[in-house]
Design an enzyme around this catalytic site. Structure first.
Site, PDB file in Angstrom:
ATOM      1  CB  SER A  64      -4.892  -0.190 -10.638  1.00 54.63           C
ATOM      2  OG  SER A  64      -4.083  -1.350 -10.691  1.00 54.63           O
TER       3      SER A  64
HETATM    4  N1  SAH Z   1      -4.520  -5.555  -8.791  1.00 56.45           N
HETATM    5  C1  SAH Z   1      -4.013  -4.600  -7.880  1.00 56.45           C
HETATM    6  C2  SAH Z   1      -2.919  -3.851  -8.380  1.00 56.45           C
HETATM    7  C3  SAH Z   1      -1.670  -4.029  -7.847  1.00 56.45           C
HETATM    8  S1  SAH Z   1      -0.172  -3.197  -8.521  1.00 56.45           S
HETATM    9  C4  SAH Z   1      -5.112  -3.790  -7.103  1.00 56.45           C
HETATM   10  O1  SAH Z   1      -6.210  -3.824  -7.388  1.00 56.45           O
HETATM   11  O2  SAH Z   1      -4.739  -3.303  -6.184  1.00 56.45           O
HETATM   12  C5  SAH Z   1       0.512  -4.914  -9.078  1.00 56.45           C
HETATM   13  C6  SAH Z   1       0.832  -5.817  -8.133  1.00 56.45           C
HETATM   14  O3  SAH Z   1       1.558  -6.719  -8.856  1.00 56.45           O
HETATM   15  C7  SAH Z   1       1.799  -5.526  -7.019  1.00 56.45           C
HETATM   16  O4  SAH Z   1       1.207  -5.974  -5.689  1.00 56.45           O
HETATM   17  C8  SAH Z   1       3.029  -6.226  -7.016  1.00 56.45           C
HETATM   18  O5  SAH Z   1       3.555  -6.890  -5.828  1.00 56.45           O
HETATM   19  C9  SAH Z   1       2.467  -7.267  -8.058  1.00 56.45           C
HETATM   20  N2  SAH Z   1       3.544  -8.215  -8.671  1.00 56.45           N
HETATM   21  C10 SAH Z   1       4.579  -7.946  -9.290  1.00 56.45           C
HETATM   22  N3  SAH Z   1       5.089  -8.783 -10.214  1.00 56.45           N
HETATM   23  C11 SAH Z   1       4.606 -10.043  -9.671  1.00 56.45           C
HETATM   24  C12 SAH Z   1       4.746 -11.380 -10.261  1.00 56.45           C
HETATM   25  N4  SAH Z   1       5.689 -11.736 -10.839  1.00 56.45           N
HETATM   26  N5  SAH Z   1       3.727 -12.289  -9.711  1.00 56.45           N
HETATM   27  C13 SAH Z   1       2.524 -11.793  -9.036  1.00 56.45           C
HETATM   28  N6  SAH Z   1       2.564 -10.614  -8.776  1.00 56.45           N
HETATM   29  C14 SAH Z   1       3.470  -9.758  -9.022  1.00 56.45           C
END
Ligand code: SAH
Length: 213
Positions: A64
């Protein structure tokens, strides 16, 4: 895994930029100033790691934008020792920021590749996340509930009920809600069935997915 003076200098510029965009919480700004974001990205992106932008990581996902991480973290109002659940571990950057604030962090990721990578990587950097979970964030983490706060780091089409029921009274859920564009939403649990809702700015997140691949 080096963190040089150059990196520290770039990081301070990033902190100043985020502050000028409206983040006020000094502890959040301090945490952004501490976490070596360049180590969370593939080496090809090193030069970009201290720009205030989202970037691609493995498995078609993104780390993000630092401003977005700061924005969500500010809304969480984390206190030392708080039990915090993160949905969407991804690169682990948001989890590291929560650790810097003294939270006990539980983090769920649905993509095996990211779960494996990040659950190995964060401890190497010294971030003691309490538990990494490979699973579905829509369900939350019943066995560790209740939480002081929950942060969803992917765009949710709706607010999953289990997340609401896993909050302490007084607990806060920060979740971007919407399909193509999401409204940052804060829900505060006032009582067993009573929630106070606040809506903030619009953001664009990768989607919170329902089915495992
Ligand atoms: N917090 C992360 C942002 C990652 S983007 C960071 O700081 O880098 C969002 C993430 O949510 C992705 O890795 C994606 O695989 C995950 N995601 C999507 N749907 C999900 C679900 N139902 N349960 C858990 N994770 C999920």
């Amino acid at each position: 895994m080096k963190d040089t003076f150059k990196h520290k200098g770039l990081r301070q510029q990033l902190v100043d930029g985020i502050e000028s965009k409206g983040i006020k919480d000094k502890n959040v700004l301090k945490a952004i100033g501490k976490v070596p974001r360049h180590l969370f990205m593939d080496s090809g992106f090193l030069d970009h790691s201290y720009q205030d932008k989202a970037f691609p990581i493995a498995a078609d996902q993104t780390i993000s934008q630092p401003f977005t991480v700061a924005y969500q973290t500010e809304l969480l109002q984390v206190k030392k020792g708080d039990k915090v659940l993160e949905i969407g571990t991804g690169s682990g950057y948001q989890a590291a920021i929560l650790c810097e604030l003294g939270a006990k962090v539980y983090s769920i990721e649905r993509q095996l590749e990211l779960f494996k990578r990040t659950s190995k990587f964060l401890p190497k950097l010294g971030y003691g996340v309490k538990k990494f979970i490979f699973g579905d964030g829509y369900k939350g983490l019943e066995e560790e509930a209740p939480f002081d706060s929950i942060v969803v780091t992917a765009g949710a089409p709706f607010v999953p009920k289990p997340l609401l029921s896993q909050l302490k009274i007084g607990g806060r859920l920060v979740i971007p809600v919407g399909d193509n564009v999401q409204t940052m939403t804060l829900l505060i649990r006032k009582d067993i069935k009573e929630f106070e809702k606040h809506e903030f700015d619009k953001f664009r997140f990768v989607p919170l997915l329902e089915d495992k691949n």
